[in-house]
Scaffold this active site. Structure first.
Site, PDB file in Angstrom:
ATOM      1  N   ARG A 205      16.134 -60.451 -90.579  1.00  0.00           N
ATOM      2  CA  ARG A 205      15.898 -61.092 -91.890  1.00  0.00           C
ATOM      3  C   ARG A 205      15.058 -60.259 -92.846  1.00  0.00           C
ATOM      4  O   ARG A 205      15.308 -60.302 -94.060  1.00  0.00           O
ATOM      5  CB  ARG A 205      15.405 -62.526 -91.743  1.00  0.00           C
ATOM      6  N   THR A 206      14.095 -59.504 -92.351  1.00  0.00           N
ATOM      7  CA  THR A 206      13.300 -58.710 -93.301  1.00  0.00           C
ATOM      8  C   THR A 206      14.196 -57.650 -93.937  1.00  0.00           C
ATOM      9  O   THR A 206      14.176 -57.448 -95.162  1.00  0.00           O
ATOM     10  CB  THR A 206      12.089 -58.061 -92.603  1.00  0.00           C
TER      11      THR A 206
ATOM     12  N   LYS B 240      15.602 -33.914 -84.628  1.00  0.00           N
ATOM     13  CA  LYS B 240      15.481 -32.447 -84.603  1.00  0.00           C
ATOM     14  C   LYS B 240      14.020 -32.030 -84.665  1.00  0.00           C
ATOM     15  O   LYS B 240      13.706 -30.865 -84.846  1.00  0.00           O
ATOM     16  CB  LYS B 240      16.235 -31.844 -85.784  1.00  0.00           C
TER      17      LYS B 240
ATOM     18  N   ARG C 245       9.619 -50.343 -91.920  1.00  0.00           N
ATOM     19  CA  ARG C 245       9.147 -51.044 -90.719  1.00  0.00           C
ATOM     20  C   ARG C 245       9.174 -50.043 -89.576  1.00  0.00           C
ATOM     21  O   ARG C 245      10.179 -49.385 -89.330  1.00  0.00           O
ATOM     22  CB  ARG C 245      10.037 -52.235 -90.388  1.00  0.00           C
TER      23      ARG C 245
ATOM     24  N   HIS D 247       2.200 -58.088 -91.227  1.00  0.00           N
ATOM     25  CA  HIS D 247       3.522 -58.274 -91.837  1.00  0.00           C
ATOM     26  C   HIS D 247       3.260 -58.923 -93.209  1.00  0.00           C
ATOM     27  O   HIS D 247       3.514 -60.110 -93.406  1.00  0.00           O
ATOM     28  CB  HIS D 247       4.367 -59.172 -90.930  1.00  0.00           C
TER      29      HIS D 247
HETATM   30  N1   CP Z   1      10.513 -62.683 -89.588  1.00  0.00           N
HETATM   31  C1   CP Z   1      10.956 -61.435 -89.326  1.00  0.00           C
HETATM   32  O1   CP Z   1      10.246 -60.430 -89.520  1.00  0.00           O
HETATM   33  O2   CP Z   1      12.240 -61.371 -88.850  1.00  0.00           O
HETATM   34  P1   CP Z   1      13.035 -60.037 -88.492  1.00  0.00           P
HETATM   35  O3   CP Z   1      12.300 -59.378 -87.365  1.00  0.00           O
HETATM   36  O4   CP Z   1      14.425 -60.498 -88.128  1.00  0.00           O
HETATM   37  O5   CP Z   1      13.013 -59.154 -89.709  1.00  0.00           O
END
Ligand code: CP
Length: 353
Positions: A85-86, A114, A135, A168
């Site tokens: 989702r993120t 590499k 991420r 997050h």
């Molecule tokens: N809530 C959340 O971070 O979901 P994902 O890990 O699917 O991005």
């Protein structure tokens, strides 16, 4: 001629947006790395901007206005840690605003294999795009990327889309938005008892949300977690420093009736070193139809998702379940964030006229 009465909240809101004075004094946001960057004014402004973008997107005309807003921008989605989702909400937020996207989702497909350093990879992305959304499992990598940007001739914003077990921040923004909206008929988050349940030591979403509670008046937090996964000392110290009362328990049944909201999280077994998660009796940290009877009638049930057995699908049809809405809110909040980072709010309201 008498004007027809406005028939619903959205039409009313759309009318308000048309005549809104574009914000003049918002402080500029560049990198977004940690929830410590957010104060109450910023959070309230972001919630309002999110609702305005959602409202505009409800009509084809509004959607085409939004598409023009940042059509000259490009974004890099650098997600080498799994995400559904993120990633998708940022990707679609970009598309809503006309931003073109590139992505790397697996470092084995990049020149990292590499031996290219992360710094060189990030600098390379910055040669092609206008924002990097990243991420990574490595704590502090987004901060390192931001420091690198400060030292190069063409710095671009870095957005932390989840850093290991640590933070997050954009999830915390959408969680605040969902809580504020879901509790709006009761005055929002101020004065509420917020429960957080599950793997609080390794769950970055609960850590970031707990961090932000200092911005709300008279809130109380109840942490419900197995002894092995209690909230980290750093977050408890932060709450104490800001005078936010909290309690901690291993027994949901003791506290469930007090909660105005419960933020359920999964056990993060992917971080196990020696099978720690297997030793937990998860049934004690679960919401199913059995627990629903004890929750307040107007309580809010949230979960950052993905879920495990701690949130039974039978809860989905309960009107207190807000997690699917929370997930969609992520796309609107992230569109608002990009609008703010690119300083495009005045343009947004001008397009809405
Ligand atoms: N809530 C959340 O971070 O979901 P994902 O890990 O699917 O991005």
């Amino acid at each position: 001629m008498t004007k027809a009465p406005l028939i619903d909240e959205w039409e009313q809101r759309r009318e308000e947006i048309r005549f809104k004075t574009p914000p003049q004094n918002h402080h500029r946001l560049f990198h977004l790395l940690h929830p410590k960057q957010f104060d109450r004014t910023f959070l309230d402004q972001m919630c309002e901007l999110t609702t305005d973008i959602r409202t505009l997107a409800k009509t084809p005309e509004g959607q085409s206005h939004l598409q023009k807003l940042l059509a000259h921008k490009r974004a890099m989605l650098y997600f080498t840690q799994p995400s559904t989702r993120t990633f998708l909400s940022f990707n679609n937020a970009c598309h809503i605003l006309g931003i073109r996207t590139s992505e790397i989702r697996d470092s084995s497909t990049s020149s990292e294999v590499k031996g290219e350093s992360l710094e060189d990879s990030i600098r390379t992305f910055s040669s092609y795009v206008d924002v990097i959304i990243m991420r990574n499992l490595e704590k502090g990598l987004a901060e390192r990327a931001a420091t690198l940007m400060e030292a190069i001739p063409r710095p671009i914003p870095i957005i932390n889309a989840g850093s290991g077990k640590d933070q997050h921040p954009t999830q915390a923004l959408l969680d605040i938005y969902t809580l504020e909206r879901s509790l709006s008929h009761r005055g929002g988050i101020d004065g509420k008892v917020i429960g957080m349940m599950g793997d609080l030591s390794r769950g970055r979403t609960a850590r970031s949300l707990a961090y932000l509670m200092k911005n709300y008046r008279n809130v109380r937090i109840v942490f419900i977690a197995p002894m092995a996964f209690t909230m980290g000392r750093d977050i408890l110290d932060h709450l104490e420093e800001h005078g936010i009362p909290y309690t901690a328990t291993t027994d949901l049944t003791e506290v469930i009736a007090d909660l105005d909201a419960i933020y359920v999280t999964r056990i993060q077994a992917e971080h196990d070193i020696a099978g720690e998660s297997q030793k937990i009796d998860l049934s004690r940290f679960t919401i199913s139809s059995k627990e629903l009877g004890a929750l307040k009638e107007d309580a809010v049930i949230m979960h950052p998702l993905p879920r495990g057995p701690e949130l039974h699908p039978e809860v989905d049809i309960d009107p207190r379940a807000k997690y699917w809405r929370q997930e969609r809110n992520g796309m609107w909040m992230r569109a608002a964030l990009l609008t703010r980072i690119f300083n495009a709010e005045a343009e947004l309201y001008a397009l809405a006229r």
